[in-house]
Write a protein that holds these residues in place. Structure first.
Motif, PDB file in Angstrom:
ATOM      1  N   MET A   1       3.461   2.649  -1.855  1.00 51.56           N
ATOM      2  CA  MET A   1       2.072   2.377  -2.222  1.00 51.56           C
ATOM      3  C   MET A   1       1.429   1.410  -1.233  1.00 51.56           C
ATOM      4  O   MET A   1       0.281   1.591  -0.802  1.00 51.56           O
ATOM      5  CB  MET A   1       2.013   1.800  -3.639  1.00 51.56           C
ATOM      6  N   ILE A   2       2.165   0.374  -0.832  1.00 49.27           N
ATOM      7  CA  ILE A   2       1.641  -0.585   0.140  1.00 49.27           C
ATOM      8  C   ILE A   2       1.306   0.133   1.444  1.00 49.27           C
ATOM      9  O   ILE A   2       0.240  -0.083   2.033  1.00 49.27           O
ATOM     10  CB  ILE A   2       2.662  -1.715   0.391  1.00 49.27           C
ATOM     11  N   ARG A   3       2.203   0.993   1.906  1.00 44.05           N
ATOM     12  CA  ARG A   3       1.980   1.710   3.166  1.00 44.05           C
ATOM     13  C   ARG A   3       0.743   2.610   3.074  1.00 44.05           C
ATOM     14  O   ARG A   3      -0.057   2.686   4.018  1.00 44.05           O
ATOM     15  CB  ARG A   3       3.206   2.543   3.525  1.00 44.05           C
ATOM     16  N   LEU A   4       0.564   3.280   1.938  1.00 43.36           N
ATOM     17  CA  LEU A   4      -0.576   4.181   1.790  1.00 43.36           C
ATOM     18  C   LEU A   4      -1.882   3.406   1.635  1.00 43.36           C
ATOM     19  O   LEU A   4      -2.928   3.822   2.153  1.00 43.36           O
ATOM     20  CB  LEU A   4      -0.350   5.103   0.587  1.00 43.36           C
ATOM     21  N   LEU A   5      -1.824   2.278   0.952  1.00 42.67           N
ATOM     22  CA  LEU A   5      -3.016   1.434   0.842  1.00 42.67           C
ATOM     23  C   LEU A   5      -3.434   0.920   2.213  1.00 42.67           C
ATOM     24  O   LEU A   5      -4.624   0.851   2.523  1.00 42.67           O
ATOM     25  CB  LEU A   5      -2.751   0.262  -0.110  1.00 42.67           C
ATOM     26  N   CYS A   6      -2.440   0.558   3.025  1.00 46.32           N
ATOM     27  CA  CYS A   6      -2.739   0.066   4.375  1.00 46.32           C
ATOM     28  C   CYS A   6      -3.427   1.141   5.210  1.00 46.32           C
ATOM     29  O   CYS A   6      -4.199   0.820   6.122  1.00 46.32           O
ATOM     30  CB  CYS A   6      -1.460  -0.398   5.064  1.00 46.32           C
ATOM     31  N   LYS A   7      -3.145   2.393   4.901  1.00 45.67           N
ATOM     32  CA  LYS A   7      -3.803   3.495   5.617  1.00 45.67           C
ATOM     33  C   LYS A   7      -5.148   3.845   4.994  1.00 45.67           C
ATOM     34  O   LYS A   7      -5.771   4.832   5.386  1.00 45.67           O
ATOM     35  CB  LYS A   7      -2.891   4.721   5.618  1.00 45.67           C
ATOM     36  N   GLN A   8      -5.585   3.024   4.013  1.00 46.71           N
ATOM     37  CA  GLN A   8      -6.889   3.143   3.364  1.00 46.71           C
ATOM     38  C   GLN A   8      -7.074   4.491   2.660  1.00 46.71           C
ATOM     39  O   GLN A   8      -8.176   5.052   2.628  1.00 46.71           O
ATOM     40  CB  GLN A   8      -8.016   2.898   4.374  1.00 46.71           C
ATOM     41  N   MET A   9      -5.985   4.990   2.076  1.00 53.18           N
ATOM     42  CA  MET A   9      -6.074   6.216   1.295  1.00 53.18           C
ATOM     43  C   MET A   9      -6.670   5.907  -0.066  1.00 53.18           C
ATOM     44  O   MET A   9      -6.434   4.855  -0.649  1.00 53.18           O
ATOM     45  CB  MET A   9      -4.692   6.854   1.145  1.00 53.18           C
TER      46      MET A   9
ATOM     47  N   ALA B   1      -7.500  -6.189   2.479  1.00 54.31           N
ATOM     48  CA  ALA B   1      -7.142  -7.026   3.628  1.00 54.31           C
ATOM     49  C   ALA B   1      -5.908  -7.863   3.333  1.00 54.31           C
ATOM     50  O   ALA B   1      -5.052  -8.056   4.203  1.00 54.31           O
ATOM     51  CB  ALA B   1      -8.316  -7.925   4.017  1.00 54.31           C
ATOM     52  N   GLY B   2      -5.821  -8.348   2.102  1.00 55.78           N
ATOM     53  CA  GLY B   2      -4.664  -9.153   1.714  1.00 55.78           C
ATOM     54  C   GLY B   2      -3.387  -8.341   1.700  1.00 55.78           C
ATOM     55  O   GLY B   2      -2.319  -8.829   2.089  1.00 55.78           O
ATOM     56  N   VAL B   3      -3.471  -7.080   1.269  1.00 54.80           N
ATOM     57  CA  VAL B   3      -2.303  -6.190   1.266  1.00 54.80           C
ATOM     58  C   VAL B   3      -1.862  -5.903   2.698  1.00 54.80           C
ATOM     59  O   VAL B   3      -0.662  -5.940   3.020  1.00 54.80           O
ATOM     60  CB  VAL B   3      -2.621  -4.872   0.529  1.00 54.80           C
ATOM     61  N   ILE B   4      -2.811  -5.614   3.569  1.00 52.25           N
ATOM     62  CA  ILE B   4      -2.487  -5.326   4.970  1.00 52.25           C
ATOM     63  C   ILE B   4      -1.848  -6.539   5.627  1.00 52.25           C
ATOM     64  O   ILE B   4      -0.849  -6.414   6.363  1.00 52.25           O
ATOM     65  CB  ILE B   4      -3.753  -4.899   5.742  1.00 52.25           C
ATOM     66  N   LYS B   5      -2.388  -7.719   5.380  1.00 49.91           N
ATOM     67  CA  LYS B   5      -1.827  -8.946   5.948  1.00 49.91           C
ATOM     68  C   LYS B   5      -0.379  -9.134   5.517  1.00 49.91           C
ATOM     69  O   LYS B   5       0.501  -9.424   6.332  1.00 49.91           O
ATOM     70  CB  LYS B   5      -2.659 -10.154   5.516  1.00 49.91           C
TER      71      LYS B   5
ATOM     72  N   VAL C   1       1.091  -3.948  -7.253  1.00 52.09           N
ATOM     73  CA  VAL C   1       1.256  -4.368  -5.857  1.00 52.09           C
ATOM     74  C   VAL C   1       0.335  -5.538  -5.530  1.00 52.09           C
ATOM     75  O   VAL C   1       0.764  -6.530  -4.924  1.00 52.09           O
ATOM     76  CB  VAL C   1       0.988  -3.176  -4.907  1.00 52.09           C
ATOM     77  N   MET C   2      -0.924  -5.432  -5.918  1.00 51.77           N
ATOM     78  CA  MET C   2      -1.888  -6.497  -5.640  1.00 51.77           C
ATOM     79  C   MET C   2      -1.439  -7.806  -6.281  1.00 51.77           C
ATOM     80  O   MET C   2      -1.545  -8.888  -5.687  1.00 51.77           O
ATOM     81  CB  MET C   2      -3.272  -6.111  -6.163  1.00 51.77           C
ATOM     82  N   ARG C   3      -0.909  -7.704  -7.501  1.00 53.18           N
ATOM     83  CA  ARG C   3      -0.447  -8.916  -8.208  1.00 53.18           C
ATOM     84  C   ARG C   3       0.762  -9.510  -7.511  1.00 53.18           C
ATOM     85  O   ARG C   3       0.838 -10.732  -7.314  1.00 53.18           O
ATOM     86  CB  ARG C   3      -0.107  -8.566  -9.654  1.00 53.18           C
TER      87      ARG C   3
END
Length: 229
Positions: free
Chosen positions: A171-179, A212-216, A202-204
Motif C-alpha cells: 500500500m505504501i508503494r502504491l500510494l507513493c506512485k499516487q494511485m 508527502a509524509g508517506v513518501i518521505k 498506514v497513515m497512522r
C-alpha cells in the motif's frame, strides 16, 4: 581521507563496534574514531551486551557474523533493552537473506564493508541525526522483497521499529506512485472500502498527515527509491 578526518571534531559521545576481527575494528577506529569522544569494541555477543549495559553507547555498529551468535539475534536483544540506541549493520555479505534478517531485527541502517569510507561516515552522520541509511544493494533487496510480498498473513516486516504486513508495505508503494483508491483496489483485488482501511492504518503507523509524509517515510526507510516514484 586523513585530511577529512582531521577536519572532523568529536561531535558525538560514544560508539560500540561489534566485530570479531580485531584488524577490522582497528580500521574502523581509524576511519571514525575522531567523530566520537568514546570508542568501545566488543568481539562477541556476550561482551557486547556487557559493554552496552556499562557504557550505554549512542551508536552501535555490528557485523552479522559473530562467534557466539548472529547479528540479527543480538540486535533484537539490544533493541529490546535499549530501544533508543541507533544500530548500524555492516557486513561483507550483501545477500538478500542477511540484509532482510538484519532489517527485520530493527537495525537503523546497513552498509557493506566494500563501500568507501565516505559512505560509511555519511551513514553514521545520518543515523546520529535520527535518520536511517541503507546502501544501494540493501535498498534493492528490500524493495524487491516487499514488492513480492502479497500474503497479508506472512511474517511481519519491521521498518523504523514499526511493524507492517506485506499488504501494508505494498500500500505504501502504491500510494507513493499516487494511485487512486480505485486503482489500488483493482491492483490488489480488494474493495475500495478495504483499501481505505489500509490507507488509514498506514497513515497512522507512519504518522503522516498527507501523501508527502508517506513518501518521505518510504524514501528515508528504503521502502521506495526516488527512481521508482
Amino acid at each position: 581521507m586523513n585530511n577529512l578526518m582531521n577536519e572532523e571534531a568529536a561531535i558525538y559521545n560514544s560508539v560500540l563496534v561489534i566485530d570479531d576481527h580485531k584488524m577490522v575494528t582497528n580500521g574502523v577506529k581509524l576511519i571514525i574514531g575522531s567523530l566520537f569522544q568514546h570508542f568501545y569494541v566488543a568481539h562477541d555477543g556476550a561482551s557486547a551486551m556487557h559493554k552496552v549495559a556499562l557504557h550505554a553507547p549512542e551508536l552501535i555498529i555490528i557485523d552479522f557474523f559473530l562467534p557466539d551468535t548472529h547479528g540479527d539475534a543480538l540486535v533484537r536483544q539490544l533493541k529490546y533493552k535499549h530501544p533508543s540506541t541507533k544500530i548500524l549493520a555492516y557486513s561483507f555479505s550483501y545477500t538478500p537473506d542477511t540484509i532482510i534478517k538484519m532489517l527485520k531485527s530493527g537495525v537503523d541502517g546497513y552498509v557493506i564493508k566494500k563501500e568507501d569510507d565516505d559512505e560509511f561516515i555519511n551513514a553514521i552522520h545520518l543515523l546520529m541525526q535520527d535518520r536511517d541509511y541503507f546502501c544501494k544493494e540493501a535498498r534493492l533487496h528490500i524493495v524487491n522483497r516487499f514488492a513480492t510480498s502479497t500474503d497479508d498473513y506472512a511474517i511481519k516486516h519491521i521498518i523504523a521499529n514499526i511493524q507492517f504486513s506485506g499488504k501494508e508495505l505494498e500500500m505504501i508503494r502504491l500510494l507513493c506512485k499516487q494511485m487512486s483508491s480505485k486503482e489500488i483496489s483493482n491492483h490488489l483485488h480488494l474493495s475500495e472500502r478495504t483499501v481505505e482501511q489500509y490507507r488509514s492504518n498506514v497513515m497512522r503507523k507512519v504518522k503522516a498527515k498527507n501523501l508527502a509524509g508517506v513518501i518521505k517515510f518510504a524514501i528515508q526507510n528504503g521502502v521506495m527509491m526516488l527512481e521508482d516514484l
